[in-house]
Motif scaffolding. Structure first.
Motif, PDB file in Angstrom:
ATOM      1  N   ALA A  54       0.805  -1.043   0.145  1.00  0.00           N
ATOM      2  CA  ALA A  54       0.086   0.186  -0.039  1.00  0.00           C
ATOM      3  C   ALA A  54       0.726   1.376   0.091  1.00  0.00           C
ATOM      4  O   ALA A  54       1.902   1.268   0.672  1.00  0.00           O
ATOM      5  CB  ALA A  54      -0.919   0.090   1.097  1.00  0.00           C
ATOM      6  N   GLY A  55       0.445   2.363  -0.629  1.00  0.00           N
ATOM      7  CA  GLY A  55       1.270   3.647  -0.783  1.00  0.00           C
ATOM      8  C   GLY A  55       2.256   3.613  -1.937  1.00  0.00           C
ATOM      9  O   GLY A  55       2.397   4.599  -2.275  1.00  0.00           O
ATOM     10  N   MET A  56       2.577   2.410  -2.452  1.00  0.00           N
ATOM     11  CA  MET A  56       3.461   2.452  -3.676  1.00  0.00           C
ATOM     12  C   MET A  56       2.845   2.862  -5.096  1.00  0.00           C
ATOM     13  O   MET A  56       1.587   2.864  -5.174  1.00  0.00           O
ATOM     14  CB  MET A  56       4.295   1.247  -3.798  1.00  0.00           C
ATOM     15  N   ALA A  57       3.354   3.491  -6.042  1.00  0.00           N
ATOM     16  CA  ALA A  57       3.110   3.861  -7.178  1.00  0.00           C
ATOM     17  C   ALA A  57       2.793   2.669  -7.899  1.00  0.00           C
ATOM     18  O   ALA A  57       3.277   1.687  -7.902  1.00  0.00           O
ATOM     19  CB  ALA A  57       4.091   4.754  -8.045  1.00  0.00           C
ATOM     20  N   LEU A  58       1.547   2.920  -8.824  1.00  0.00           N
ATOM     21  CA  LEU A  58       1.075   1.486  -9.459  1.00  0.00           C
ATOM     22  C   LEU A  58       2.182   1.096 -10.377  1.00  0.00           C
ATOM     23  O   LEU A  58       2.448  -0.049 -10.632  1.00  0.00           O
ATOM     24  CB  LEU A  58      -0.155   1.813 -10.262  1.00  0.00           C
ATOM     25  N   GLU A  59       2.771   2.060 -10.994  1.00  0.00           N
ATOM     26  CA  GLU A  59       4.000   1.561 -11.835  1.00  0.00           C
ATOM     27  C   GLU A  59       4.947   0.790 -11.169  1.00  0.00           C
ATOM     28  O   GLU A  59       5.524  -0.258 -11.809  1.00  0.00           O
ATOM     29  CB  GLU A  59       4.857   2.920 -12.587  1.00  0.00           C
TER      30      GLU A  59
END
Length: 133
Positions: A54-59
């Motif tokens: 959670a919190g990380m960029a989708l890329e």
């Protein structure tokens, strides 16, 4: 005051899988838009095992888990589900229940002393109601 907090960190994933059963068993992340782009709001156990958080960029999440299915987070639906759970707990256990966050409800354990052997037994009973819900 003693408060039990029931946290459901993958609630949004569970709701997504309820809507789209084909997502079961696959790595899934619910995403929301923040700042520069979409970020992971919650990750399934399969996605977490691949390093998605959670919190990380989708890329970045897709870099760690190319098979990741990304679905929009639905905060209103999550809150509605938590309100439903809170209503069940209020009806079956204690009237002192509130939605605490987008993924948690809190229940005041005061007044339950006579119904359960101890706080642990009360917590286990409330958690059982939550699981059954």
């Amino acid at each position: 005051m003693r408060v039990l907090v029931l946290v459901m960190p993958r609630l949004s994933v569970q709701l997504a899988r309820r809507e789209a059963p084909e997502l079961r068993g696959r790595p899934v992340a619910t995403v929301q838009l923040r700042g520069a782009g979409p970020v992971v709001a919650a990750a399934s156990a399969e996605a977490s095992a691949a390093g998605v958080e959670a919190g990380m960029a989708l890329e970045a999440a897709r870099g760690r888990c190319p098979a990741l299915a990304a679905v929009p987070a639905k905060p209103a639906a999550e809150l509605n589900e938590l309100e439903r759970l809170a209503a069940v707990l209020r009806a079956k256990a204690t009237p002192h229940v509130a939605v605490a966050t987008r993924e948690a409800v809190a229940a005041d354990l005061a007044g339950l002393e006579g119904r359960f052997a101890d706080e642990l037994a009360a917590a286990e009973a409330l958690a059982g109601l939550a699981r059954a819900w």
